[in-house]
Design a protein around this motif. Sequence first.
Motif, PDB file in Angstrom:
ATOM      1  N   ASN A  45      -2.766   5.805  11.971  1.00  0.00           N
ATOM      2  CA  ASN A  45      -3.739   4.731  12.697  1.00  0.00           C
ATOM      3  C   ASN A  45      -4.500   3.657  11.784  1.00  0.00           C
ATOM      4  O   ASN A  45      -4.806   2.546  12.404  1.00  0.00           O
ATOM      5  CB  ASN A  45      -4.930   5.624  13.111  1.00  0.00           C
ATOM      6  N   LEU A  46      -4.341   3.658  10.864  1.00  0.00           N
ATOM      7  CA  LEU A  46      -4.784   2.519   9.777  1.00  0.00           C
ATOM      8  C   LEU A  46      -3.995   1.524   9.939  1.00  0.00           C
ATOM      9  O   LEU A  46      -4.558   0.218  10.035  1.00  0.00           O
ATOM     10  CB  LEU A  46      -4.898   3.034   8.176  1.00  0.00           C
ATOM     11  N   PHE A  47      -2.509   1.494   9.882  1.00  0.00           N
ATOM     12  CA  PHE A  47      -1.824   0.374  10.167  1.00  0.00           C
ATOM     13  C   PHE A  47      -1.962  -0.300  11.523  1.00  0.00           C
ATOM     14  O   PHE A  47      -1.851  -1.324  11.746  1.00  0.00           O
ATOM     15  CB  PHE A  47      -0.217   0.876   9.780  1.00  0.00           C
ATOM     16  N   ALA A  48      -2.191   0.444  12.522  1.00  0.00           N
ATOM     17  CA  ALA A  48      -2.412   0.053  13.821  1.00  0.00           C
ATOM     18  C   ALA A  48      -3.789  -0.857  13.961  1.00  0.00           C
ATOM     19  O   ALA A  48      -3.807  -1.963  14.691  1.00  0.00           O
ATOM     20  CB  ALA A  48      -2.275   0.960  14.868  1.00  0.00           C
ATOM     21  N   ILE A  49      -4.800  -0.297  13.255  1.00  0.00           N
ATOM     22  CA  ILE A  49      -5.772  -1.052  13.311  1.00  0.00           C
ATOM     23  C   ILE A  49      -5.909  -2.460  12.596  1.00  0.00           C
ATOM     24  O   ILE A  49      -6.215  -3.382  13.096  1.00  0.00           O
ATOM     25  CB  ILE A  49      -7.268  -0.177  12.704  1.00  0.00           C
ATOM     26  N   TYR A  50      -5.395  -2.459  11.201  1.00  0.00           N
ATOM     27  CA  TYR A  50      -5.327  -3.482  10.547  1.00  0.00           C
ATOM     28  C   TYR A  50      -4.243  -4.477  11.269  1.00  0.00           C
ATOM     29  O   TYR A  50      -4.391  -5.805  10.973  1.00  0.00           O
ATOM     30  CB  TYR A  50      -4.618  -3.224   9.056  1.00  0.00           C
ATOM     31  N   GLY A  51      -3.190  -3.978  11.756  1.00  0.00           N
ATOM     32  CA  GLY A  51      -2.025  -4.809  12.585  1.00  0.00           C
ATOM     33  C   GLY A  51      -2.761  -5.788  13.483  1.00  0.00           C
ATOM     34  O   GLY A  51      -2.433  -6.961  13.741  1.00  0.00           O
ATOM     35  N   LYS A  52      -3.582  -4.970  14.257  1.00  0.00           N
ATOM     36  CA  LYS A  52      -4.124  -5.588  15.385  1.00  0.00           C
ATOM     37  C   LYS A  52      -5.130  -6.719  15.054  1.00  0.00           C
ATOM     38  O   LYS A  52      -5.138  -7.902  15.730  1.00  0.00           O
ATOM     39  CB  LYS A  52      -5.054  -4.536  16.250  1.00  0.00           C
ATOM     40  N   VAL A  53      -5.651  -6.460  13.799  1.00  0.00           N
ATOM     41  CA  VAL A  53      -6.696  -7.537  13.669  1.00  0.00           C
ATOM     42  C   VAL A  53      -5.900  -8.518  12.864  1.00  0.00           C
ATOM     43  O   VAL A  53      -6.354  -9.828  13.449  1.00  0.00           O
ATOM     44  CB  VAL A  53      -7.682  -7.075  12.460  1.00  0.00           C
ATOM     45  N   ALA A  54      -5.080  -8.489  12.404  1.00  0.00           N
ATOM     46  CA  ALA A  54      -4.239  -9.503  11.640  1.00  0.00           C
ATOM     47  C   ALA A  54      -3.538 -10.508  12.761  1.00  0.00           C
ATOM     48  O   ALA A  54      -3.242 -11.666  12.368  1.00  0.00           O
ATOM     49  CB  ALA A  54      -3.441  -9.022  10.349  1.00  0.00           C
ATOM     50  N   LEU A  55      -2.966  -9.730  13.774  1.00  0.00           N
ATOM     51  CA  LEU A  55      -2.202 -10.255  14.692  1.00  0.00           C
ATOM     52  C   LEU A  55      -2.765 -10.882  15.768  1.00  0.00           C
ATOM     53  O   LEU A  55      -2.392 -11.886  16.361  1.00  0.00           O
ATOM     54  CB  LEU A  55      -0.924  -9.458  14.963  1.00  0.00           C
ATOM     55  N   THR A  56      -4.043 -10.318  16.196  1.00  0.00           N
ATOM     56  CA  THR A  56      -4.769 -10.952  17.078  1.00  0.00           C
ATOM     57  C   THR A  56      -6.073 -11.817  16.763  1.00  0.00           C
ATOM     58  O   THR A  56      -6.629 -12.314  17.614  1.00  0.00           O
ATOM     59  CB  THR A  56      -5.265  -9.765  18.092  1.00  0.00           C
ATOM     60  N   GLY A  57      -6.526 -11.431  15.618  1.00  0.00           N
ATOM     61  CA  GLY A  57      -7.717 -12.121  15.320  1.00  0.00           C
ATOM     62  C   GLY A  57      -8.939 -11.354  15.540  1.00  0.00           C
ATOM     63  O   GLY A  57     -10.044 -11.820  15.139  1.00  0.00           O
ATOM     64  N   VAL A  80       0.814  -1.028   0.143  1.00  0.00           N
ATOM     65  CA  VAL A  80      -0.137  -0.073   0.054  1.00  0.00           C
ATOM     66  C   VAL A  80       0.921   1.177   0.104  1.00  0.00           C
ATOM     67  O   VAL A  80       0.629   2.269  -0.500  1.00  0.00           O
ATOM     68  CB  VAL A  80      -0.965   0.011   1.425  1.00  0.00           C
ATOM     69  N   SER A  81       1.917   1.095   0.685  1.00  0.00           N
ATOM     70  CA  SER A  81       2.870   2.337   0.639  1.00  0.00           C
ATOM     71  C   SER A  81       3.450   2.650  -0.836  1.00  0.00           C
ATOM     72  O   SER A  81       3.906   3.851  -0.983  1.00  0.00           O
ATOM     73  CB  SER A  81       4.111   2.074   1.645  1.00  0.00           C
ATOM     74  N   GLU A  82       3.550   1.598  -1.641  1.00  0.00           N
ATOM     75  CA  GLU A  82       3.937   2.104  -2.930  1.00  0.00           C
ATOM     76  C   GLU A  82       2.824   2.511  -3.944  1.00  0.00           C
ATOM     77  O   GLU A  82       3.067   3.417  -4.730  1.00  0.00           O
ATOM     78  CB  GLU A  82       4.461   0.746  -3.593  1.00  0.00           C
ATOM     79  N   LEU A  83       1.550   2.088  -3.526  1.00  0.00           N
ATOM     80  CA  LEU A  83       0.499   2.353  -4.215  1.00  0.00           C
ATOM     81  C   LEU A  83      -0.081   4.178  -3.802  1.00  0.00           C
ATOM     82  O   LEU A  83      -0.441   4.864  -4.629  1.00  0.00           O
ATOM     83  CB  LEU A  83      -0.609   1.508  -4.196  1.00  0.00           C
ATOM     84  N   ILE A  84       0.057   4.334  -2.629  1.00  0.00           N
ATOM     85  CA  ILE A  84      -0.135   5.353  -1.934  1.00  0.00           C
ATOM     86  C   ILE A  84       1.180   6.046  -1.062  1.00  0.00           C
ATOM     87  O   ILE A  84       0.921   5.548   0.170  1.00  0.00           O
ATOM     88  CB  ILE A  84      -1.530   5.289  -1.053  1.00  0.00           C
ATOM     89  N   PRO A  85       2.024   6.662  -1.575  1.00  0.00           N
ATOM     90  CA  PRO A  85       3.125   6.758  -1.041  1.00  0.00           C
ATOM     91  C   PRO A  85       2.898   7.751   0.374  1.00  0.00           C
ATOM     92  O   PRO A  85       4.013   7.396   1.338  1.00  0.00           O
ATOM     93  CB  PRO A  85       3.862   7.660  -1.918  1.00  0.00           C
ATOM     94  N   ASN A  86       1.958   8.658   0.474  1.00  0.00           N
ATOM     95  CA  ASN A  86       1.897   9.509   1.745  1.00  0.00           C
ATOM     96  C   ASN A  86       1.082   8.697   2.808  1.00  0.00           C
ATOM     97  O   ASN A  86       0.674   9.582   3.720  1.00  0.00           O
ATOM     98  CB  ASN A  86       1.676  10.644   1.257  1.00  0.00           C
ATOM     99  N   ILE A  87       0.801   7.489   2.572  1.00  0.00           N
ATOM    100  CA  ILE A  87      -0.305   7.137   3.371  1.00  0.00           C
ATOM    101  C   ILE A  87       0.018   6.856   4.773  1.00  0.00           C
ATOM    102  O   ILE A  87      -0.706   7.114   6.007  1.00  0.00           O
ATOM    103  CB  ILE A  87      -0.856   5.635   2.749  1.00  0.00           C
TER     104      ILE A  87
END
Length: 281
Positions: free
Chosen positions: A209-221, A196-203
């Motif tokens: 917060n988006l990375f934290a949210i997605y990361g929490k879901v992916a790592l904790t279920g 996503v950082s390559e598609l949207i460089p300034n994300i």
Amino acid sequence: MKEDNKLISEKLKESEEKYRLIIENAQEGIWTIDNDGYTTFVNERMAVILGYKVEEMIGKHLFTVVNQERVILTNNHLDQWKRGFTETQDFQILRKDGKQMYFMAKPSAIIDDNGNYNGTLICATDITERKIAEKKLKKSETKYRSLFDNMLEGVALCKIIVDENDDPVDFIYLEVNDAFERLTGLEKNRTIGERVSELIPNIKDSEPNLFAIYGKVALTGETTKFEIFFEPLKIWLLISVYSIKRGYFVAVFDNITERKKAEEVIKKERERAEKYLDLAG
């Protein structure tokens, strides 16, 4: 000398009996055909797979247990076997009762004392249930692929990327549906396989917060649902996120920008109405 020959004969008979018992009781089918494709031997297991008695199989041609439309393919197999082809092949046959069966065949050429081809030994494993399961899975995959591609909501299957401290720093798009492209403007073919950082460089700066949210879901279920104004694309999104296995997440989202604009208009009209009421009071 006679005693030696007798001993050799007994040993040979004993050896033949041992291997006969092994072949007769093998869990895989054993099938031998001559150089013209006629059956010269099958063990009990092979006969069971084909639905025949052992004695019914002797002399039966290979073509009699295949669909007519597969005769040419079967003939090609015979030609390959005569040339010493020994790779395992999936083979489609018809049982005596007409039921279609599949088996995995491992052919070995039978060579006579003069080095000439004299038939083929086939070791066969019944894989019918596996093939049926594969067909059902493919049908199911086709069905759900159609649903996936025709959903009105955007869907993205992603893999989270973490740093040495196990903190989410990026994610890769593994699969997206057609609605993803329509709702985000990001081309499907150019999105799959990219970070996503390559598609949207300034994300990372605009949506930390988006990375934290997605990361929490992916790592904790843990699943979650939230609304966000996605600054890089200037749109409002309603996003539901869940994990299919550790390290991965699925985001299902809808573009709610028009709804948000309507809510803002209603809010301003309500505030204006309340202001007039206050003045009138």
